[in-house]
Design a protein around this motif. Structure first.
Motif, PDB file in Angstrom:
ATOM      1  N   SER A 189       0.778  -1.236   0.000  1.00  0.00           N
ATOM      2  CA  SER A 189       0.000   0.000   0.000  1.00  0.00           C
ATOM      3  C   SER A 189       0.813   1.292   0.000  1.00  0.00           C
ATOM      4  O   SER A 189       0.239   2.366  -0.136  1.00  0.00           O
ATOM      5  CB  SER A 189      -0.937   0.020   1.214  1.00  0.00           C
ATOM      6  OG  SER A 189      -0.196  -0.085   2.410  1.00  0.00           O
ATOM      7  N   VAL A 190       2.142   1.263   0.159  1.00  0.00           N
ATOM      8  CA  VAL A 190       2.937   2.484   0.275  1.00  0.00           C
ATOM      9  C   VAL A 190       4.150   2.406  -0.644  1.00  0.00           C
ATOM     10  O   VAL A 190       4.749   1.341  -0.816  1.00  0.00           O
ATOM     11  CB  VAL A 190       3.401   2.703   1.735  1.00  0.00           C
ATOM     12  CG1 VAL A 190       4.271   3.950   1.859  1.00  0.00           C
ATOM     13  CG2 VAL A 190       2.202   2.826   2.664  1.00  0.00           C
TER      14      VAL A 190
ATOM     15  N   TYR B 226       4.149   8.029  -0.712  1.00  0.00           N
ATOM     16  CA  TYR B 226       2.733   8.150  -1.052  1.00  0.00           C
ATOM     17  C   TYR B 226       2.061   6.793  -0.928  1.00  0.00           C
ATOM     18  O   TYR B 226       2.689   5.751  -1.081  1.00  0.00           O
ATOM     19  CB  TYR B 226       2.519   8.749  -2.448  1.00  0.00           C
ATOM     20  CG  TYR B 226       2.973   7.900  -3.619  1.00  0.00           C
ATOM     21  CD1 TYR B 226       2.109   6.994  -4.234  1.00  0.00           C
ATOM     22  CD2 TYR B 226       4.259   8.026  -4.136  1.00  0.00           C
ATOM     23  CE1 TYR B 226       2.510   6.237  -5.323  1.00  0.00           C
ATOM     24  CE2 TYR B 226       4.668   7.273  -5.226  1.00  0.00           C
ATOM     25  CZ  TYR B 226       3.783   6.385  -5.822  1.00  0.00           C
ATOM     26  OH  TYR B 226       4.191   5.633  -6.900  1.00  0.00           O
ATOM     27  N   ALA B 227       0.782   6.854  -0.611  1.00  0.00           N
ATOM     28  CA  ALA B 227       0.009   5.629  -0.414  1.00  0.00           C
ATOM     29  C   ALA B 227      -0.831   5.325  -1.644  1.00  0.00           C
ATOM     30  O   ALA B 227      -1.216   6.236  -2.392  1.00  0.00           O
ATOM     31  CB  ALA B 227      -0.902   5.783   0.807  1.00  0.00           C
TER      32      ALA B 227
ATOM     33  N   ASP C  68      -4.243   4.365  -3.368  1.00  0.00           N
ATOM     34  CA  ASP C  68      -5.674   4.423  -3.091  1.00  0.00           C
ATOM     35  C   ASP C  68      -6.290   3.074  -3.419  1.00  0.00           C
ATOM     36  O   ASP C  68      -5.852   2.370  -4.340  1.00  0.00           O
ATOM     37  CB  ASP C  68      -6.345   5.510  -3.936  1.00  0.00           C
ATOM     38  CG  ASP C  68      -5.884   6.904  -3.543  1.00  0.00           C
ATOM     39  OD1 ASP C  68      -5.938   7.212  -2.342  1.00  0.00           O
ATOM     40  OD2 ASP C  68      -5.477   7.669  -4.435  1.00  0.00           O
TER      41      ASP C  68
ATOM     42  N   LYS D 110       0.630  12.788   1.060  1.00  0.00           N
ATOM     43  CA  LYS D 110       1.590  11.944   1.763  1.00  0.00           C
ATOM     44  C   LYS D 110       1.143  11.774   3.209  1.00  0.00           C
ATOM     45  O   LYS D 110       0.439  12.641   3.772  1.00  0.00           O
ATOM     46  CB  LYS D 110       2.995  12.562   1.707  1.00  0.00           C
ATOM     47  CG  LYS D 110       3.093  13.948   2.322  1.00  0.00           C
ATOM     48  CD  LYS D 110       4.483  14.534   2.114  1.00  0.00           C
ATOM     49  CE  LYS D 110       4.572  15.937   2.698  1.00  0.00           C
ATOM     50  NZ  LYS D 110       5.917  16.532   2.485  1.00  0.00           N
ATOM     51  N   PRO D 111       1.538  10.661   3.841  1.00  0.00           N
ATOM     52  CA  PRO D 111       1.151  10.445   5.241  1.00  0.00           C
ATOM     53  C   PRO D 111       1.733  11.522   6.144  1.00  0.00           C
ATOM     54  O   PRO D 111       2.885  11.924   6.003  1.00  0.00           O
ATOM     55  CB  PRO D 111       1.753   9.069   5.550  1.00  0.00           C
ATOM     56  CG  PRO D 111       1.939   8.416   4.222  1.00  0.00           C
ATOM     57  CD  PRO D 111       2.264   9.518   3.272  1.00  0.00           C
TER      58      PRO D 111
ATOM     59  N   LYS E  40      -5.836  -1.292  -6.557  1.00  0.00           N
ATOM     60  CA  LYS E  40      -5.001  -0.357  -5.815  1.00  0.00           C
ATOM     61  C   LYS E  40      -4.120   0.405  -6.797  1.00  0.00           C
ATOM     62  O   LYS E  40      -3.417  -0.195  -7.613  1.00  0.00           O
ATOM     63  CB  LYS E  40      -4.119  -1.095  -4.802  1.00  0.00           C
ATOM     64  CG  LYS E  40      -4.866  -1.668  -3.605  1.00  0.00           C
ATOM     65  CD  LYS E  40      -3.899  -2.277  -2.601  1.00  0.00           C
ATOM     66  CE  LYS E  40      -4.622  -2.819  -1.373  1.00  0.00           C
ATOM     67  NZ  LYS E  40      -3.671  -3.390  -0.396  1.00  0.00           N
TER      68      LYS E  40
END
Length: 319
Positions: free
Chosen positions: A41-42, A75-76, A78, A128-129, A299
């Motif tokens: 996911s990242v 970045y993740a 979606d 970004k997280p 994803k």
């Protein structure tokens, strides 16, 4: 009538990817970081620190050693899902065509449209997280935006805008070329995605000789309608929009009367995408629904690969 066999996941994934690339050629015109996805996911993008300084005729020793301070952009991906579809057994028995294929096609086309729009948006507004949870957003800076310079032209009211905007002129694309050259961006693999009405304005600004050269450089199999000022041009029904304050409008959000359409210019290695899992969920012969249930998951993520945003520009309508 026999139940439809379960679709193998590898065939489903290939089908989705093929359709994604066909309908959204820009997905193939960027740096692919799918192999660097962490934990499903990242994605982490290493950013080199400052380059070493040079000194002419050095006469002071010893020289000072410094450690390069590298960082990373994160970045993740979606997670895109479609609402489940119910295909009753009665319809499977009665219909003369294979409705299952039609239902699955609807799911794929829905994913394609959403993912294609979102990736363009993410290339100019990177998420970004955050340190304390949640996400933060970085916006394409103002010095990477070029205002249109053509004659005042009435907007297309179907988009929700009102009034007039300056038309896209070929000089605006030439300015984008000069700005990328000044930033030392690679001169190969440069692309521009232009909204359909703005694309027509660009064509109207060309001389007969320019038009002939432009049309002669088309590669329609790859979605390229022509080449101008070093950019391979793609025409799309929708690209970007910006508020009067300069913030990118989220895909699917209705435009305000004062919003401005925008076109995207990029160099292939300056923007990225990453694809994770591609799944189709199917429950054949569900006893509660008296038929089959289908849904899909994909994803996908992306952003500008550089913290300084070099290699990404937009041309935005000006009033």
């Amino acid at each position: 009538m026999a139940q439809n066999p379960k679709v193998p996941q590898e065939l489903w994934a290939s089908y989705v990817v093929e359709k994604l690339w066909k309908e959204n050629p820009h997905l193939a015109l960027c740096y692919d970081e799918s192999s660097f996805v962490k934990g499903g996911s990242v994605v982490y993008i290493p950013q080199a620190g400052a380059k070493p300084a040079t000194q002419k005729n050095r006469n002071v020793y010893p020289a000072t050693a410094t450690k390069r301070a590298d960082t990373a952009l994160v970045y993740a991906l979606d997670v895109w899902t479609t609402d489940p579809s119910h295909l009753p057994l009665a319809e499977q028995l009665e219909l003369s065509y294979q409705k299952t294929d039609s239902v699955l096609g609807d799911h794929v086309n829905t994913l394609i449209e959403a993912v294609g729009d979102e990736l363009i948006y993410n290339w100019v507004r990177a998420f970004k997280p955050a340190v304390n949870g949640g996400v933060t957003a970085d916006n394409l800076p103002a010095n990477k935006k070029i205002p249109t310079s053509g004659a005042a032209t009435a907007v297309n009211g179907d988009d929700g805008q009102t009034g007039t905007r300056k038309a896209l002129h070929y000089r605006d694309i030439q300015k984008a070329q000069a700005m990328m050259n000044k930033d030392n961006v690679a001169k190969t693999e440069r692309y521009a995605m232009i909204e359909s009405y703005m694309y027509q304005q660009f064509l109207d600004s060309l001389s007969d000789n320019q038009m002939a050269a432009f049309q002669g450089s088309a590669d329609l199999e790859k979605g390229i309608v022509g080449m101008f000022a070093g950019f391979k041009i793609l025409d799309r029904s929708s690209v970007l929009a910006f508020t009067s304050a300069g913030t990118a409008v989220m895909p699917g959000e209705a435009l305000a009367a004062t919003d401005n359409l925008g076109c995207l210019f990029w160099q292939k290695n300056s923007v990225t995408k990453a694809m994770g899992d591609t799944e189709m969920f199917d429950d054949k012969g569900n006893p509660l629904y008296y038929g089959d249930i289908f849904s899909t998951l994909l994803k996908m993520g992306g952003r500008c690969r550089r913290e300084d945003w070099k290699g990404v520009l937009v041309v935005v309508q000006a009033s």
